[in-house]
Design an enzyme around this catalytic site. Structure first.
Site, mmCIF file in Angstrom:
data_model
loop_
_atom_site.group_PDB
_atom_site.id
_atom_site.type_symbol
_atom_site.label_atom_id
_atom_site.label_comp_id
_atom_site.label_asym_id
_atom_site.label_seq_id
_atom_site.Cartn_x
_atom_site.Cartn_y
_atom_site.Cartn_z
ATOM 1 N N LYS A 1 1.199 1.826 -4.915
ATOM 2 C CA LYS A 1 2.324 2.596 -4.360
ATOM 3 C C LYS A 1 3.670 1.985 -4.739
ATOM 4 O O LYS A 1 4.654 2.691 -4.918
ATOM 5 C CB LYS A 1 2.215 2.665 -2.826
ATOM 6 C CG LYS A 1 1.001 3.427 -2.335
ATOM 7 C CD LYS A 1 0.888 3.407 -0.836
ATOM 8 C CE LYS A 1 0.484 2.081 -0.242
ATOM 9 N NZ LYS A 1 -0.865 1.610 -0.575
ATOM 10 N N GLY B 1 0.804 -5.646 0.310
ATOM 11 C CA GLY B 1 1.297 -6.392 -0.838
ATOM 12 C C GLY B 1 1.664 -5.405 -1.920
ATOM 13 O O GLY B 1 0.867 -4.551 -2.289
ATOM 14 N N GLN C 1 -0.644 0.334 3.144
ATOM 15 C CA GLN C 1 -2.066 0.692 3.344
ATOM 16 C C GLN C 1 -2.290 2.161 2.958
ATOM 17 O O GLN C 1 -1.606 2.641 2.071
ATOM 18 C CB GLN C 1 -2.519 0.406 4.794
ATOM 19 C CG GLN C 1 -2.543 -1.077 5.152
ATOM 20 C CD GLN C 1 -1.228 -1.574 5.688
ATOM 21 O OE1 GLN C 1 -0.597 -0.915 6.486
ATOM 22 N NE2 GLN C 1 -0.809 -2.744 5.266
#
Ligand code: IMP
Length: 445
Positions: A16, A40, A240
């Site tokens: 992302k 991360g 996430q």
């Protein structure tokens, strides 16, 4: 100009950060709306690799606001380390803004998050041990400490005392268990933290973090409104992904926040009508870190190919990611859940060299029933067998491809198959980790 949400459609680690970095080019603000330093983001720029956990990916664009919204849980020690790292690299943090309403991860949250791994609980979720779940739990219990509390010593001390009161028993049990494991030589794990909780030193530490963070603390919801109301583009960046969503994911093997696009409203303080576009990010195959069901998981040389070629190790914990085929039953579910306008497919280059590429198009239950939709019952999901469509693979290095015409026909067919199956256009395809290593299937309008 619109608000745009960028979210993960699988189990996280879809890449992302890179997509945000690309779509942020004409935006005025990039806003993180949930999660914490369990995330991360890796961004490769001019050959430099940048890894962020808390700071939104947009920080490399020095002319844009980079916002940590109220829905994020912040470990201030980690955030200050990231700020220091950026300054050392000569990257300005002048436009970093932190919501006064965001909750803080406290040292006791990190301690309690290891209880799972120390087998104190019944289930092992395989969390990142960053204190995320306990911090969100305190938020819901109204025992959380917020960023704004750092600015008032009396309130901070009182709130930490209240939060600690309910945790003494759990922390004592944890300390006993930890000492036993150490004594039995069952752990030499440095991440098993010290069990001493000292109200005074926590308060002092957090006050000093507060002094350093004060210049960044802002009414971030108002900042978003100002940008949107002035016609500027704001990006809401999820961490996430949908299958780790607390409400809609594979509970309890999920994170403790809502990574789906709808949560951007709550985690940033904007309304649903402020978001006009949702970009879902999907890896060309699937990965998962931690425990929980993963129907298309591969435990063979194809999985090893994905792991090696895709460097599938967690940005945050370094744990190897489980790898498998793209699951279109799950993807169709998460694409709908997010109200996805467009998909960005990442890491297509990793599939190059495989003779055939499989995609799961339905599941079969243990009783033999055909399931076209993602099952709502967790036990069913745990025992399904995926059924695959097998597509011809492609070979060769595709990292230099920049237009659809440059891609092998088989790669284009794969993209088209996925897009048709889930009913959403794939507009952007990543063919390498670099900022420019992409193919726009249809240039942004
Ligand atoms: P937590 O978010 O640390 O509580 O971990 C809960 C679950 O979410 C675990 O299975 C983690 O491995 C997973 N998880 C949390 N953050 C990420 C992420 O950024 N990428 C992939 N998995 C994650």
């Amino acid at each position: 100009m619109p608000g745009i949400a960028i979210v993960g459609t699988q189990w996280g680690d879809e890449g992302k950060g890179k997509i945000t970095d690309l779509l942020a080019e004409d935006a005025s603000a990039i806003v993180r709306f949930q999660g914490g330093n369990n995330a991360g983001h890796t961004i490769v720029r001019d050959g430099e690799v940048y890894k962020f956990h808390l700071i939104p990916s947009g920080i490399l664009h020095e002319d844009k606001y980079c916002v940590i919204g109220n829905g994020v849980v912040i470990d201030p020690r980690v955030l200050l380390e990231e700020i220091d790292g950026l300054r050392r690299a000569g990257i300005s943090t002048a436009n970093l803004k932190i919501s006064a309403n965001a909750h803080l991860i406290m040292p006791y949250h990190v301690l309690l998050d290891t209880a799972d791994e120390l087998k104190l609980g019944k289930l092992s979720i395989g969390t990142t041990r960053r204190g995320i779940g306990p911090a969100y739990a305190d938020k819901a219990l109204r025992l959380g400490i917020r960023v704004q509390d750092l600015l008032d010593e009396k309130i901070l001390r009182k709130k930490i005392m209240a939060a600690l009161e309910s945790k003494q028993q759990g922390l004592r049990e944890l300390a006993v268990r930890r000492r036993k494991l150490k004594k039995d030589g069952e752990t030499d794990d440095e991440t098993v933290p010290d069990d001493r909780i000292d109200l005074h030193s926590i308060t002092e530490d957090y006050l000093s973090y507060g002094h350093r963070l004060e210049p960044f603390i802002t009414d971030t919801a108002r900042l978003c409104w100002n940008e949107l109301d002035s016609g500027r583009k704001v990006i809401f960046e999820g961490a996430q992904a949908a299958l780790l969503d607390l409400d809609h994911g594979t509970y309890p093997f999920v994170t403790s926040s809502n990574p789906i696009a709808g949560a951007a409203c709550i985690g940033a303080g904007v309304g649903p009508t402020d978001i006009q576009e949702v970009w879902g990010v999907v890896k060309a195959y699937a990965t998962r870190v931690g425990s929980g069901p993963f129907p298309t998981e591969l435990d063979d040389e194809v999985g090893a190919h994905m792991s090696e070629k895709g460097h599938e190790f967690g940005t945050t914990t370094g744990r190897p990611r489980r790898c498998g085929w793209l699951d279109l039953v799950a993807l169709r579910y998460t694409v709908r859940l997010n109200g996805t306008s467009y998909l960005a497919m990442t890491k297509l280059d990793v599939l190059s060299g495989l003779e055939t590429i499989k995609v799961a198009v339905r599941y079969r239950s243990r009783e033999g029933a055909v399931l076209d939709e993602f099952p709502y019952h967790q036990s069913v999901l745990h025992s399904v067998t995926p059924e695959y469509e097998e597509l011809p693979g492609f070979a060769g290095d595709i990292t230099a491809c920049r237009t659809p015409e440059d891609l092998p026909q088989e790669a284009l067919d794969y993209i088209a198959f996925v897009s048709d199956f889930v009913g959403v256009p794939i507009r952007l395809v990543g063919v390498g980790p670099g900022h420019d290593e992409n193919v726009w299937i249809q240039k942004q309008g």
